[in-house]
Design a protein around this motif. Sequence first.
Motif, PDB file in Angstrom:
ATOM      1  N   ILE A  36       0.883  -1.154  -0.220  1.00  0.00           N
ATOM      2  CA  ILE A  36      -0.095  -0.055   0.017  1.00  0.00           C
ATOM      3  C   ILE A  36       0.946   1.255   0.299  1.00  0.00           C
ATOM      4  O   ILE A  36       0.267   2.570  -0.759  1.00  0.00           O
ATOM      5  CB  ILE A  36      -1.227  -0.216   1.072  1.00  0.00           C
ATOM      6  CG1 ILE A  36      -2.152  -0.647   1.090  1.00  0.00           C
ATOM      7  CG2 ILE A  36      -1.703   1.330   1.523  1.00  0.00           C
ATOM      8  CD1 ILE A  36      -2.877  -1.032   2.423  1.00  0.00           C
ATOM      9  N   GLN A  48      -8.917   4.238  -2.397  1.00  0.00           N
ATOM     10  CA  GLN A  48      -8.652   3.095  -2.254  1.00  0.00           C
ATOM     11  C   GLN A  48      -8.995   2.728  -2.718  1.00  0.00           C
ATOM     12  O   GLN A  48      -8.334   1.216  -3.011  1.00  0.00           O
ATOM     13  CB  GLN A  48     -10.033   3.538  -0.912  1.00  0.00           C
ATOM     14  CG  GLN A  48      -9.418   4.112   0.460  1.00  0.00           C
ATOM     15  CD  GLN A  48     -10.376   3.947   1.676  1.00  0.00           C
ATOM     16  OE1 GLN A  48     -10.469   4.878   2.593  1.00  0.00           O
ATOM     17  NE2 GLN A  48     -11.069   3.197   1.474  1.00  0.00           N
ATOM     18  N   LEU A  49     -10.040   2.520  -3.665  1.00  0.00           N
ATOM     19  CA  LEU A  49     -10.640   1.846  -4.646  1.00  0.00           C
ATOM     20  C   LEU A  49      -9.259   1.750  -5.553  1.00  0.00           C
ATOM     21  O   LEU A  49      -8.915   0.703  -6.104  1.00  0.00           O
ATOM     22  CB  LEU A  49     -11.603   1.146  -5.359  1.00  0.00           C
ATOM     23  CG  LEU A  49     -12.839   0.766  -6.977  1.00  0.00           C
ATOM     24  CD1 LEU A  49     -12.643  -0.649  -5.484  1.00  0.00           C
ATOM     25  CD2 LEU A  49     -13.702   1.543  -7.673  1.00  0.00           C
ATOM     26  N   SER A  52      -6.375  -0.496  -4.113  1.00  0.00           N
ATOM     27  CA  SER A  52      -6.921  -2.423  -4.165  1.00  0.00           C
ATOM     28  C   SER A  52      -7.188  -2.737  -5.441  1.00  0.00           C
ATOM     29  O   SER A  52      -6.328  -3.604  -5.569  1.00  0.00           O
ATOM     30  CB  SER A  52      -8.435  -2.521  -3.955  1.00  0.00           C
ATOM     31  OG  SER A  52      -9.181  -3.748  -3.549  1.00  0.00           O
ATOM     32  N   GLN A  53      -6.683  -2.150  -6.326  1.00  0.00           N
ATOM     33  CA  GLN A  53      -6.969  -2.165  -7.255  1.00  0.00           C
ATOM     34  C   GLN A  53      -5.791  -2.643  -8.250  1.00  0.00           C
ATOM     35  O   GLN A  53      -4.866  -2.975  -8.405  1.00  0.00           O
ATOM     36  CB  GLN A  53      -7.342  -1.755  -8.669  1.00  0.00           C
ATOM     37  CG  GLN A  53      -8.979  -2.382  -8.519  1.00  0.00           C
ATOM     38  CD  GLN A  53      -9.982  -0.451  -9.641  1.00  0.00           C
ATOM     39  OE1 GLN A  53      -9.581   0.285  -9.938  1.00  0.00           O
ATOM     40  NE2 GLN A  53     -11.718  -1.312  -9.877  1.00  0.00           N
ATOM     41  N   PHE A  57      -4.740  -6.024  -3.842  1.00  0.00           N
ATOM     42  CA  PHE A  57      -6.014  -6.223  -2.172  1.00  0.00           C
ATOM     43  C   PHE A  57      -7.488  -6.346  -2.519  1.00  0.00           C
ATOM     44  O   PHE A  57      -8.167  -5.091  -2.960  1.00  0.00           O
ATOM     45  CB  PHE A  57      -5.726  -5.657  -1.153  1.00  0.00           C
ATOM     46  CG  PHE A  57      -3.525  -5.897  -1.171  1.00  0.00           C
ATOM     47  CD1 PHE A  57      -3.498  -6.898  -1.935  1.00  0.00           C
ATOM     48  CD2 PHE A  57      -3.625  -5.358   0.243  1.00  0.00           C
ATOM     49  CE1 PHE A  57      -2.663  -6.961  -1.036  1.00  0.00           C
ATOM     50  CE2 PHE A  57      -2.227  -5.865   0.803  1.00  0.00           C
ATOM     51  CZ  PHE A  57      -1.843  -6.644   0.516  1.00  0.00           C
ATOM     52  N   CYS A  58      -8.283  -6.880  -1.704  1.00  0.00           N
ATOM     53  CA  CYS A  58      -9.438  -6.789  -1.866  1.00  0.00           C
ATOM     54  C   CYS A  58      -9.864  -5.473  -0.479  1.00  0.00           C
ATOM     55  O   CYS A  58      -9.118  -5.213   0.343  1.00  0.00           O
ATOM     56  CB  CYS A  58     -10.270  -7.124  -0.875  1.00  0.00           C
ATOM     57  SG  CYS A  58     -10.570  -9.356  -1.544  1.00  0.00           S
ATOM     58  N   PRO A  59     -10.987  -4.420  -1.600  1.00  0.00           N
ATOM     59  CA  PRO A  59     -11.496  -3.484  -0.274  1.00  0.00           C
ATOM     60  C   PRO A  59     -11.366  -2.631   0.700  1.00  0.00           C
ATOM     61  O   PRO A  59     -11.279  -1.963   1.028  1.00  0.00           O
ATOM     62  CB  PRO A  59     -12.688  -3.626  -2.089  1.00  0.00           C
ATOM     63  CG  PRO A  59     -12.455  -3.806  -2.813  1.00  0.00           C
ATOM     64  CD  PRO A  59     -11.706  -4.689  -2.861  1.00  0.00           C
ATOM     65  N   THR A  61     -10.194  -5.335   3.090  1.00  0.00           N
ATOM     66  CA  THR A  61      -8.876  -4.878   3.124  1.00  0.00           C
ATOM     67  C   THR A  61      -8.121  -3.768   3.367  1.00  0.00           C
ATOM     68  O   THR A  61      -7.187  -4.183   4.198  1.00  0.00           O
ATOM     69  CB  THR A  61      -7.809  -6.711   2.762  1.00  0.00           C
ATOM     70  OG1 THR A  61      -8.718  -7.357   2.640  1.00  0.00           O
ATOM     71  CG2 THR A  61      -6.853  -6.114   3.418  1.00  0.00           C
ATOM     72  N   VAL A  62      -7.586  -3.394   1.657  1.00  0.00           N
ATOM     73  CA  VAL A  62      -7.099  -2.003   1.885  1.00  0.00           C
ATOM     74  C   VAL A  62      -8.170  -0.425   2.638  1.00  0.00           C
ATOM     75  O   VAL A  62      -7.289  -0.022   3.415  1.00  0.00           O
ATOM     76  CB  VAL A  62      -7.612  -1.338   0.778  1.00  0.00           C
ATOM     77  CG1 VAL A  62      -7.336   0.354   0.486  1.00  0.00           C
ATOM     78  CG2 VAL A  62      -6.733  -2.280  -0.305  1.00  0.00           C
ATOM     79  N   SER A  63      -9.507  -1.215   3.389  1.00  0.00           N
ATOM     80  CA  SER A  63     -10.396   0.352   4.096  1.00  0.00           C
ATOM     81  C   SER A  63      -9.691  -0.279   4.958  1.00  0.00           C
ATOM     82  O   SER A  63      -9.576   1.175   5.765  1.00  0.00           O
ATOM     83  CB  SER A  63     -11.291  -0.332   4.030  1.00  0.00           C
ATOM     84  OG  SER A  63     -12.066   1.007   4.435  1.00  0.00           O
TER      85      SER A  63
END
Length: 143
Positions: A36, A48-49, A52-53, A57-59, A61-63
Amino acid sequence: MQTDVIQDILAFSRELEKCTKKEAAKLGILASYLPIMQYISANDGASQLEISQGIGFCPPTVSVTLKKMQSKGLVSRSARKGSGRTVKVFLTVQGREKLEQYNIAAQAAMQKCLKDISAQDGREVSRVLGLMRENLGSGCAEN
């Protein structure tokens, strides 16, 4: 032959991951923050999207990870004007310093890896790694 190569790559990968986690821990950051931080460093103000992309990583998880990183002072987040839902993410000064310290330590670890490798062998390793990257570029675990 292929089985030996695969085992060697997996063993090297595990050692490199252990080294990465150890260096990150010395700096007081989790190794899971590194993708990140590296993405944001190259794409300051990403959503954040997008993060993630960009790192796969899944959104959610990133959040969650960004919330933890923000509480440690590594990132800051702010809503885009006109939209309370889209959030821009930035590395803080502290986040940039930690990432730079990590990159220096990672570079030193790679120098250690290459210590007894000749220039010719280094070129061959680079060539083979390039081919491996190309093979993965067409899709991981596809035949």
